[in-house]
Design an enzyme around this catalytic site. Sequence first.
Site, PDB file in Angstrom:
ATOM      1  N   LYS A  92       0.854  -1.198   0.000  1.00 56.50           N
ATOM      2  CA  LYS A  92       0.000   0.000   0.000  1.00 56.50           C
ATOM      3  C   LYS A  92       0.877   1.231   0.000  1.00 56.50           C
ATOM      4  CE  LYS A  92      -4.386   0.347   2.313  1.00 56.50           C
ATOM      5  NZ  LYS A  92      -5.057   0.374   3.615  1.00 56.50           N
TER       6      LYS A  92
HETATM    7  C1  E4P Z   1      -8.413   1.035   3.907  1.00 55.63           C
HETATM    8  O1  E4P Z   1      -7.676   0.533   3.126  1.00 55.63           O
HETATM    9  C2  E4P Z   1      -8.121   2.253   4.647  1.00 55.63           C
HETATM   10  O2  E4P Z   1      -6.826   2.314   5.103  1.00 55.63           O
HETATM   11  C3  E4P Z   1      -9.100   2.491   5.787  1.00 55.63           C
HETATM   12  O3  E4P Z   1     -10.368   2.075   5.381  1.00 55.63           O
HETATM   13  C4  E4P Z   1      -9.085   3.925   6.213  1.00 55.63           C
HETATM   14  O4  E4P Z   1     -10.138   4.158   7.105  1.00 55.63           O
HETATM   15  P1  E4P Z   1     -10.247   5.511   7.951  1.00 55.63           P
HETATM   16  O5  E4P Z   1     -10.446   6.617   6.993  1.00 55.63           O
HETATM   17  O6  E4P Z   1     -11.443   5.300   8.831  1.00 55.63           O
HETATM   18  O7  E4P Z   1      -8.972   5.638   8.707  1.00 55.63           O
END
Ligand code: E4P
Length: 223
Positions: A92
């Site tokens: 990621k």
């Molecule tokens: C998923 O890949 C994201 O990292 C996650 O859903 C982010 O969520 P948040 O915006 O609640 O931190």
Amino acid sequence: MKIFVDSANLSDIEAALSRGLASGVTTNPSILAKEERRDYREHIRDIIELILKFGQAIPLSVEVFTTDPSEMIRQAEDLVAHFGDYDGLTVKVPIGWDELVLIAKLTDMNIAVNATACMSFNQAVMALNAGARYVSLFSGRIRDTGYDAATIVSQVRAAMDASGSRAEIIVGSIRHIMDVNEAIQAGAHIVTVPPPFLVKMCQHPKTDEVVAQFCTDFAKWMS
Ligand code: E4P
């Protein structure tokens, strides 16, 4: 339309895998930090072992945890060195101009990239053109800025379909069940869902009511 689990918690991931629900798992540094403090590599390896217990090497997104582009490259290479043996490894990388270098580099190495923290149509387009296998659009945070996440999802999907892209949209940052529904209806390939919402998505008061009625009626008839 696929469901990923947005969690690094081993029990939550196992609960979803044992129900045949999870087509993937997404983590991020904050999600990992919710777990008991330990070497993060050991924790990721435990997630991998757990996933493999259920057979398929489904995509597992692990995020770099720096804003420095050269350190990001070092961390990504470290993730590949430690977990490149796992077919589902997905690195990621947050979207950004400098970060596109890493997205392109990993793509050239045949490492799947999840271009994350995308909030806009143009960010997604840039990540896709750099070779990202997944683009993650953050529904809740997009809404925080007053934009309609579903519109952005459908625009990106339309552009991907028009260009024959084989990448996939992951919608994350889920704050409400409606975020899941709207993301799917807007054309998201994948929604990554925090475990509490997975349970809620199965619930409905009328379901409880009618099942109770069926059981009561049958019990009366049998008595
Ligand atoms: C998923 O890949 C994201 O990292 C996650 O859903 C982010 O969520 P948040 O915006 O609640 O931190």
